[in-house]
Design an enzyme around this catalytic site. Structure first.
Site, short mmCIF file in Angstrom:
data_model
loop_
_atom_site.label_atom_id
_atom_site.label_comp_id
_atom_site.label_asym_id
_atom_site.label_seq_id
_atom_site.Cartn_x
_atom_site.Cartn_y
_atom_site.Cartn_z
CD GLU A 103 9.18 91.07 16.79
OE1 GLU A 103 8.48 91.13 17.95
OE2 GLU A 103 10.14 90.36 16.65
CE1 TYR A 115 8.74 101.08 21.85
CE2 TYR A 115 8.01 100.59 19.74
CZ TYR A 115 8.04 100.52 21.26
OH TYR A 115 6.60 99.62 21.56
#
Length: 145
Positions: A103, A115
């Site tokens: 998350e 990411y």
């Protein structure tokens, strides 16, 4: 060099954690998880004897979840986060994981870019995940197989 975290690293890891997150893990929690939680992997990035970053992740069956990854604010944008994430991915593949989950705040543009650079995709949103900040979080996933 990336190596397993040791108890003697927890002061520095706590310092990085504290400067990186609004609700950091406590030093006591870091030590407890390091010494008592066999499901978690703890790694640090060390250069010339100084810890510049770290990550903590778990692997249950074939799923890896990233709990935290952080880099000292003075060493960001120098590839430390990329090396840590690359290490985590390589380790996960070697251990037979099929997916990595995490998350991240919808407002953390730098982390999102990192990411996504490593192939993570946004697969959902967790409303008000960071309650004290009133921020949502993206669920992100990278398929390994």
């Amino acid at each position: 060099m990336i190596r397993k975290m040791q108890i003697s690293d927890t002061d520095r890891v706590y310092q990085i954690e504290n400067e990186s997150f609004f609700e950091p893990w406590s030093k006591k929690q870091l030590i407890r998880e390091l010494t008592q939680n066999s499901l978690l992997s703890h790694y640090v990035y060390e250069d010339k004897g100084e810890i510049l970053g770290f990550y903590i992740a778990s692997k249950v069956l074939d799923l890896v979840e990233v709990f935290t990854i952080a880099v000292d604010k003075n060493y960001r944008k120098r590839g430390v986060g990329s090396e840590l994430l690359s290490h985590l991915i390589d380790k996960s593949v070697k251990e037979g994981a099929s997916e990595i989950w995490l998350e991240v705040s919808t407002k953390n543009k730098r982390a999102l870019a990192l990411y996504e650079k490593f192939g993570f995709e946004r697969v959902g949103i967790r409303k008000n995940y960071y309650q004290k900040l009133g921020e949502d979080a993206y669920n992100m996933k990278r398929i390994l197989k």
